[in-house]
Write an enzyme that holds these catalytic residues in place. Sequence first.
Site, PDB file in Angstrom:
ATOM      1  N   LEU A  73       0.789  -1.228   0.000  1.00 28.41           N
ATOM      2  CA  LEU A  73       0.000   0.000   0.000  1.00 28.41           C
ATOM      3  C   LEU A  73       0.823   1.282   0.000  1.00 28.41           C
ATOM      4  O   LEU A  73       0.282   2.379   0.102  1.00 28.41           O
ATOM      5  CB  LEU A  73      -1.010   0.020   1.157  1.00 28.41           C
ATOM      6  CG  LEU A  73      -1.896  -1.219   1.302  1.00 28.41           C
ATOM      7  CD1 LEU A  73      -2.836  -1.059   2.476  1.00 28.41           C
ATOM      8  CD2 LEU A  73      -2.651  -1.505   0.022  1.00 28.41           C
ATOM      9  N   CYS A  74       2.145   1.170  -0.106  1.00 26.17           N
ATOM     10  CA  CYS A  74       2.996   2.353  -0.232  1.00 26.17           C
ATOM     11  C   CYS A  74       2.919   2.843  -1.676  1.00 26.17           C
ATOM     12  O   CYS A  74       3.015   2.050  -2.605  1.00 26.17           O
ATOM     13  CB  CYS A  74       4.447   1.980   0.101  1.00 26.17           C
ATOM     14  SG  CYS A  74       5.150   2.894   1.435  1.00 26.17           S
ATOM     15  N   HIS A  75       2.780   4.153  -1.853  1.00 24.19           N
ATOM     16  CA  HIS A  75       2.712   4.703  -3.201  1.00 24.19           C
ATOM     17  C   HIS A  75       4.064   4.582  -3.913  1.00 24.19           C
ATOM     18  O   HIS A  75       5.095   4.877  -3.308  1.00 24.19           O
ATOM     19  CB  HIS A  75       2.330   6.186  -3.157  1.00 24.19           C
ATOM     20  CG  HIS A  75       0.907   6.413  -2.813  1.00 24.19           C
ATOM     21  ND1 HIS A  75       0.485   6.578  -1.512  1.00 24.19           N
ATOM     22  CD2 HIS A  75      -0.201   6.486  -3.583  1.00 24.19           C
ATOM     23  CE1 HIS A  75      -0.824   6.760  -1.505  1.00 24.19           C
ATOM     24  NE2 HIS A  75      -1.268   6.706  -2.743  1.00 24.19           N
ATOM     25  N   MET A 111       8.085   6.533   5.026  1.00 22.31           N
ATOM     26  CA  MET A 111       8.362   5.098   4.898  1.00 22.31           C
ATOM     27  C   MET A 111       9.652   4.850   4.121  1.00 22.31           C
ATOM     28  O   MET A 111      10.397   3.918   4.433  1.00 22.31           O
ATOM     29  CB  MET A 111       7.186   4.376   4.233  1.00 22.31           C
ATOM     30  CG  MET A 111       5.890   4.459   5.029  1.00 22.31           C
ATOM     31  SD  MET A 111       6.048   4.060   6.787  1.00 22.31           S
ATOM     32  CE  MET A 111       6.550   2.367   6.716  1.00 22.31           C
ATOM     33  N   GLU A 112       9.951   5.690   3.149  1.00 21.65           N
ATOM     34  CA  GLU A 112      11.191   5.552   2.394  1.00 21.65           C
ATOM     35  C   GLU A 112      12.404   5.818   3.281  1.00 21.65           C
ATOM     36  O   GLU A 112      13.401   5.086   3.227  1.00 21.65           O
ATOM     37  CB  GLU A 112      11.179   6.497   1.179  1.00 21.65           C
ATOM     38  CG  GLU A 112      10.257   6.047   0.070  1.00 21.65           C
ATOM     39  CD  GLU A 112       8.763   6.251   0.340  1.00 21.65           C
ATOM     40  OE1 GLU A 112       7.951   5.710  -0.435  1.00 21.65           O
ATOM     41  OE2 GLU A 112       8.384   6.940   1.323  1.00 21.65           O
ATOM     42  N   ASP A 126      25.240  -7.167   8.932  1.00 24.14           N
ATOM     43  CA  ASP A 126      25.735  -8.269   8.110  1.00 24.14           C
ATOM     44  C   ASP A 126      27.251  -8.239   7.961  1.00 24.14           C
ATOM     45  O   ASP A 126      27.907  -9.282   8.039  1.00 24.14           O
ATOM     46  CB  ASP A 126      25.076  -8.240   6.728  1.00 24.14           C
ATOM     47  CG  ASP A 126      25.480  -9.423   5.873  1.00 24.14           C
ATOM     48  OD1 ASP A 126      25.451 -10.566   6.389  1.00 24.14           O
ATOM     49  OD2 ASP A 126      25.825  -9.215   4.700  1.00 24.14           O
TER      50      ASP A 126
END
Length: 170
Positions: A73-75, A111-112, A126
């Site tokens: 649902l992220c654009h 969100m990005e 890592d």
Amino acid sequence: MSDSKNTQHGFSMADVANKAVTYRRALAAGEIIVGEEAFTMLSEGSLPKGDALALAKFAGIQAAKQTPALIPLCHPISLNRVAVHTSLNKEKHSVEVYVLAEIAAQTGVEMEALCGLNIALLTIWDLTKPINAALEINDVRLIFKSGGKRGNWVHPDGISTTAQAILDAV
């Protein structure tokens, strides 16, 4: 057969069609504690897998660009810029990571910034884990966002001098 679960829970991408295009920024921050030996090797660029800080910056940018493929649902958006900053904390044997995302659009870039941050932190994990498996990621948070109808938002804990310098450099 329809997918009643999606209908029942009302999943849908936010409609941004009527929102104004504004310049938007989001700054996310987090920290990874790596321990004394790994910190020394990381700061010298001598980890067995390579330069963790350089690769984390690249990975963070790449992840921010891929956010819509990772988070439902992220654009899908075209980011203007993503910048990843790292700061070594010798006392805590940690790396503070900041990710700034920017766009001129109808939707924000929080969100990005957060996706880029988490992948940058995991990349350091890592590359550091061969030296110390007891790593710890802390304080992942959004600390600033701007644009849209609400204007500026600052995390209730405030903005550190490092974060402010990143915002001011733009």
